[in-house]
Motif scaffolding. Structure first.
Motif, short mmCIF file in Angstrom:
data_model
loop_
_atom_site.label_atom_id
_atom_site.label_comp_id
_atom_site.label_asym_id
_atom_site.label_seq_id
_atom_site.Cartn_x
_atom_site.Cartn_y
_atom_site.Cartn_z
N MET A 59 -18.74 -51.92 -43.10
CA MET A 59 -18.48 -51.14 -41.90
C MET A 59 -19.11 -51.86 -40.72
O MET A 59 -20.09 -52.60 -40.89
N PRO A 60 -18.60 -51.68 -39.49
CA PRO A 60 -19.16 -52.39 -38.33
C PRO A 60 -20.65 -52.15 -38.11
O PRO A 60 -21.34 -53.01 -37.57
N SER A 61 -21.16 -51.01 -38.53
CA SER A 61 -22.58 -50.71 -38.34
C SER A 61 -23.48 -51.60 -39.19
O SER A 61 -24.67 -51.76 -38.88
N GLY A 62 -22.92 -52.17 -40.25
CA GLY A 62 -23.74 -52.96 -41.16
C GLY A 62 -24.61 -52.11 -42.07
O GLY A 62 -25.41 -52.64 -42.84
N ARG A 63 -24.45 -50.81 -42.03
CA ARG A 63 -25.26 -49.91 -42.85
C ARG A 63 -24.46 -49.26 -43.97
O ARG A 63 -25.02 -48.53 -44.78
N GLU A 64 -23.15 -49.50 -43.98
CA GLU A 64 -22.30 -48.90 -45.00
C GLU A 64 -21.31 -49.92 -45.55
O GLU A 64 -20.96 -50.89 -44.87
N LEU A 65 -20.88 -49.65 -46.77
CA LEU A 65 -19.85 -50.46 -47.40
C LEU A 65 -18.68 -49.56 -47.79
O LEU A 65 -18.85 -48.39 -48.13
N VAL A 66 -17.50 -50.12 -47.75
CA VAL A 66 -16.31 -49.49 -48.30
C VAL A 66 -15.84 -50.38 -49.45
O VAL A 66 -15.80 -51.61 -49.29
N TYR A 67 -15.54 -49.79 -50.59
CA TYR A 67 -15.12 -50.59 -51.74
C TYR A 67 -14.16 -49.80 -52.61
O TYR A 67 -13.97 -48.58 -52.43
N SER A 68 -13.55 -50.48 -53.54
CA SER A 68 -12.64 -49.82 -54.48
C SER A 68 -13.34 -49.62 -55.82
O SER A 68 -14.16 -50.45 -56.23
N MET A 69 -13.00 -48.52 -56.47
CA MET A 69 -13.58 -48.22 -57.78
C MET A 69 -12.73 -47.16 -58.47
O MET A 69 -12.37 -46.16 -57.86
N GLY A 71 -9.68 -46.86 -59.15
CA GLY A 71 -8.40 -46.52 -58.58
C GLY A 71 -8.44 -45.80 -57.24
O GLY A 71 -7.40 -45.37 -56.74
N SER A 72 -9.62 -45.69 -56.64
CA SER A 72 -9.76 -45.03 -55.34
C SER A 72 -10.63 -45.89 -54.43
O SER A 72 -11.28 -46.83 -54.87
N ILE A 73 -10.66 -45.54 -53.14
CA ILE A 73 -11.52 -46.20 -52.17
C ILE A 73 -12.74 -45.30 -51.93
O ILE A 73 -12.61 -44.08 -51.79
N TRP A 74 -13.91 -45.93 -51.86
CA TRP A 74 -15.17 -45.21 -51.72
C TRP A 74 -15.95 -45.75 -50.52
O TRP A 74 -15.77 -46.90 -50.11
N ARG A 75 -16.84 -44.90 -50.01
CA ARG A 75 -17.69 -45.27 -48.88
C ARG A 75 -19.13 -44.93 -49.24
O ARG A 75 -19.42 -43.84 -49.75
N GLN A 76 -20.04 -45.87 -48.97
CA GLN A 76 -21.42 -45.65 -49.37
C GLN A 76 -22.38 -46.33 -48.42
O GLN A 76 -22.17 -47.48 -48.00
N SER A 77 -23.43 -45.64 -48.04
CA SER A 77 -24.49 -46.22 -47.25
C SER A 77 -25.33 -47.13 -48.15
O SER A 77 -25.56 -46.81 -49.32
N ILE A 78 -25.80 -48.25 -47.62
CA ILE A 78 -26.54 -49.19 -48.45
C ILE A 78 -27.93 -48.68 -48.81
O ILE A 78 -28.57 -49.22 -49.72
N ASP A 79 -28.42 -47.63 -48.13
CA ASP A 79 -29.71 -47.06 -48.47
C ASP A 79 -29.57 -45.73 -49.21
O ASP A 79 -30.50 -44.93 -49.26
N SER A 80 -28.39 -45.50 -49.78
CA SER A 80 -28.13 -44.26 -50.51
C SER A 80 -27.58 -44.57 -51.89
O SER A 80 -26.92 -45.59 -52.10
N GLU A 81 -27.84 -43.70 -52.83
CA GLU A 81 -27.29 -43.83 -54.18
C GLU A 81 -26.02 -43.01 -54.36
O GLU A 81 -25.47 -42.96 -55.46
N THR A 82 -25.56 -42.39 -53.29
CA THR A 82 -24.38 -41.52 -53.36
C THR A 82 -23.19 -42.17 -52.67
O THR A 82 -23.30 -42.61 -51.52
N ALA A 83 -22.07 -42.25 -53.37
CA ALA A 83 -20.83 -42.77 -52.81
C ALA A 83 -19.86 -41.61 -52.59
O ALA A 83 -19.83 -40.65 -53.37
N VAL A 84 -19.07 -41.70 -51.54
CA VAL A 84 -18.10 -40.66 -51.20
C VAL A 84 -16.70 -41.22 -51.40
O VAL A 84 -16.35 -42.27 -50.84
N GLN A 85 -15.90 -40.53 -52.18
CA GLN A 85 -14.51 -40.95 -52.40
C GLN A 85 -13.68 -40.60 -51.17
O GLN A 85 -13.69 -39.47 -50.71
N ILE A 86 -12.95 -41.58 -50.64
CA ILE A 86 -12.22 -41.34 -49.38
C ILE A 86 -10.70 -41.47 -49.54
O ILE A 86 -9.97 -41.22 -48.59
N THR A 87 -10.21 -41.86 -50.71
CA THR A 87 -8.76 -41.79 -50.98
C THR A 87 -8.56 -41.13 -52.33
O THR A 87 -9.38 -41.26 -53.24
#
Length: 325
Positions: A59-69, A71-87
């Motif tokens: 992500m442009p902030s440099g604090r989050e990543l978007v990745y696939s896992m 069969g879906s796309i996920w979003r996660q902060s690099i300082d968090s252990e929780t990922a959010v499914q976004i598709t």
């Protein structure tokens, strides 16, 4: 041979013949692709189902990543252990790339018949089809200004070709980056027609580093620099016998390019060289494991993410050693 064996064999032969005929008549998955020896590109290039994270994008902030896992796309902060499914679509989602404005994510979706590109609005959650032509469209990459997307598609002739598309009056208009070309050499694993793979934008948006194989008998090709203005021939960045997984990415300064190579070994490692082609490449990672993640940006100018991924793979290897012979 006794009578029972003769009877059994006579019953098995028709079954085997029917099975062979059914196998011959079965249409291969993604038959739109006309490249020969489909085992290699299916196993090493096309999106595959993963149980863990793959294809990370900053992500442009440099604090989050978007990745696939899974069969879906996920979003996660690099300082968090929780990922959010976004598709959560009907197909298999993979290969996300975040727009420079941080609002949109382009990704590929396999629906059982084709691979199409979609755009997710991170604010509204709306998903819009970018392509809908029944072909195989993969490797989408936003341009630095967010106005264009480069991607690989079979829409022109069934072969992997790089396309560049722009948003014009609400429509996405894409054209082949280069004209079809046929090499004057014999190839075994690849078509006599050249292909193009894995585009990566220069920071100014005026060129792409990609993989292409003109006059290359083996491997998927070398690293080339293609000017987007047209009229200028492509220049070779690095002659390399790549194997579908090079996935080049250009550093923020526009001077360096990182890519995966199995040069001189059986494992893919990360290498870096100059875009100008005026320097010998040198390795960034070492080990008896594959490292193919390359996503460089202003948030990660020193290849931190690939090094972390390599260290994680090394730790996994140490925790799960190969069984003794």
């Amino acid at each position: 041979m006794n009578t029972d064996r003769v009877i059994l064999l006579s019953l098995m032969i028709p079954v085997l013949l029917l099975a062979s005929a059914a196998e011959a008549d079965r249409e291969p998955v993604l038959s739109q692709i006309t490249a020969p020896h489909n085992y290699y590109f299916r196993e090493m290039y096309l999106p595959r189902v993963t149980t863990g994270p793959s294809s990370p994008a900053w992500m442009p902030s440099g604090r989050e990543l978007v990745y696939s896992m899974q069969g879906s796309i996920w979003r996660q902060s690099i300082d968090s252990e929780t990922a959010v499914q976004i598709t959560d679509g009907d197909g298999y989602d993979s290969q996300p790339d975040v727009a420079p404005d941080g609002r949109r994510v382009v990704f590929s979706r396999y629906d059982g018949q084709s691979v199409e590109l979609f755009v997710l609005d991170l604010v509204t959650g709306n998903v819009t089809a970018l392509t809908n032509d029944g072909n195989v469209n993969v490797d989408p990459r936003w341009s630095p200004d967010g106005e264009s997307i480069a991607f690989v598609s079979t829409r022109a002739d069934g072969r992997f070709r790089v396309f560049a598309g722009r948003f014009e009056r609400g429509a996405f208009i894409a054209k082949p980056l280069r004209e079809q070309r046929k090499s004057n050499i014999d190839r075994y694993y690849y078509s006599s027609y050249d292909h193009e793979l894995s585009p990566a934008w220069l920071p100014e948006g005026n060129g792409l580093v990609l993989i292409a194989n003109p006059e290359t008998p083996y491997g998927t090709g070398s690293l080339w620099l293609q000017d987007m203005a047209g009229g200028t021939p492509a220049t070779m960045v690095q002659r390399e016998e790549t194997s579908w997984k090079a996935q080049p990415d250009v550093a923020p300064d526009g001077k360096r390019v990182a890519y995966a190579s199995y040069l001189g070994q059986q494992w893919h490692q990360l290498w870096v060289t100059r875009v100008s082609g005026e320097a010998e490449p040198f390795p960034l990672t070492y080990g008896e494991f594959d490292v193919t993640v390359t996503d460089l940006s202003t948030r990660d100018p020193y290849f931190i993410l690939p090094l972390i991924m390599g260290a994680a793979m090394l730790l996994q290897q140490k925790l799960n050693p190969a069984p003794a012979d």
